[in-house]
Motif scaffolding. Sequence first.
Motif, PDB file in Angstrom:
ATOM      1  N   MET A  44       0.917  -1.064  -0.229  1.00 32.02           N
ATOM      2  CA  MET A  44      -0.308   0.558   0.273  1.00 32.02           C
ATOM      3  C   MET A  44       0.963   1.406   0.230  1.00 32.02           C
ATOM      4  O   MET A  44       1.763   1.006   0.499  1.00 32.02           O
ATOM      5  CB  MET A  44      -0.792  -0.152   1.328  1.00 32.02           C
ATOM      6  CG  MET A  44      -0.148  -0.391   2.539  1.00 32.02           C
ATOM      7  SD  MET A  44      -1.402  -0.456   3.850  1.00 32.02           S
ATOM      8  CE  MET A  44      -1.311  -2.375   3.471  1.00 32.02           C
ATOM      9  N   MET A  61      -7.194  -1.513   3.599  1.00 38.06           N
ATOM     10  CA  MET A  61      -6.230  -2.502   2.556  1.00 38.06           C
ATOM     11  C   MET A  61      -6.539  -4.115   3.728  1.00 38.06           C
ATOM     12  O   MET A  61      -6.240  -4.934   3.233  1.00 38.06           O
ATOM     13  CB  MET A  61      -4.559  -1.934   2.382  1.00 38.06           C
ATOM     14  CG  MET A  61      -4.892  -1.769   1.418  1.00 38.06           C
ATOM     15  SD  MET A  61      -5.360  -2.610   0.057  1.00 38.06           S
ATOM     16  CE  MET A  61      -4.299  -3.825  -0.745  1.00 38.06           C
ATOM     17  N   ASP A  96      -4.155   3.979   4.959  1.00 37.63           N
ATOM     18  CA  ASP A  96      -4.166   2.957   3.723  1.00 37.63           C
ATOM     19  C   ASP A  96      -4.386   1.911   4.315  1.00 37.63           C
ATOM     20  O   ASP A  96      -5.053   1.002   3.345  1.00 37.63           O
ATOM     21  CB  ASP A  96      -3.524   3.170   2.128  1.00 37.63           C
ATOM     22  CG  ASP A  96      -3.083   4.132   1.358  1.00 37.63           C
ATOM     23  OD1 ASP A  96      -3.797   4.985   1.387  1.00 37.63           O
ATOM     24  OD2 ASP A  96      -2.044   4.002   0.309  1.00 37.63           O
ATOM     25  N   CYS A 102      -1.791  -4.278  -4.920  1.00 37.15           N
ATOM     26  CA  CYS A 102      -1.042  -3.122  -4.093  1.00 37.15           C
ATOM     27  C   CYS A 102      -2.962  -1.977  -4.741  1.00 37.15           C
ATOM     28  O   CYS A 102      -2.965  -2.529  -5.370  1.00 37.15           O
ATOM     29  CB  CYS A 102      -0.059  -2.606  -5.642  1.00 37.15           C
ATOM     30  SG  CYS A 102       1.143  -3.472  -6.371  1.00 37.15           S
ATOM     31  N   GLY A 103      -2.483  -1.993  -3.437  1.00 39.20           N
ATOM     32  CA  GLY A 103      -3.641  -0.467  -2.869  1.00 39.20           C
ATOM     33  C   GLY A 103      -2.735   0.754  -2.969  1.00 39.20           C
ATOM     34  O   GLY A 103      -1.730   0.560  -1.996  1.00 39.20           O
TER      35      GLY A 103
END
Length: 156
Positions: free
Chosen positions: A13, A22, A18, A67-68
């Motif tokens: 992230m 997440m 985040d 992937c955030g």
Amino acid sequence: MTATSAKKVAVLMGSASDKDKMAPAGDTLRRYGIEVDERVLSAHRTPQRVADFASGARDQGFAAIICGAGMAAHLAGAVAGQTTLPVIGVPLSGGALNGVDALYATVQMPKGIPVATVAIDGALNAALLAVQMLAIDDPGLAKQLEEHRAEMAPPT
Ligand code: RP5
């Protein structure tokens, strides 16, 4: 190490901010017994660390990378450019455009370097997609997925 036997997924992230959005990714992967490595790595703040991690991920035994990132979300694309592992992008809400910017930045990858993009704040679905990838050659995981689907079905 051969990736076909890997049961480890990275959840990256772009910011510590985040983490809450997440969290469903790691929670879901662990529910399926998959090892999770969660890291804060930023495509613009720590680009070299992103490149180092992504380029070594296959040799580290990862099977997929989630992937955030929010706003001008480069993380998934930057990771995808450094590995041939499957990369799943999670656009995150927030900022002036509340995730629409991150959605476009994540999903609109030019040809040749794919990112499988889920919905805005779709961390749970990102994890399920990774489990489905791992279940291609794992009947036990496939059975768990079927059981989970059955739990979601409305009563008849
Ligand atoms: C992105 O910018 C991050 O993924 C996060 O969603 C957003 C804001 O980050 P912070 O300013 O809270 O660190 O890079």
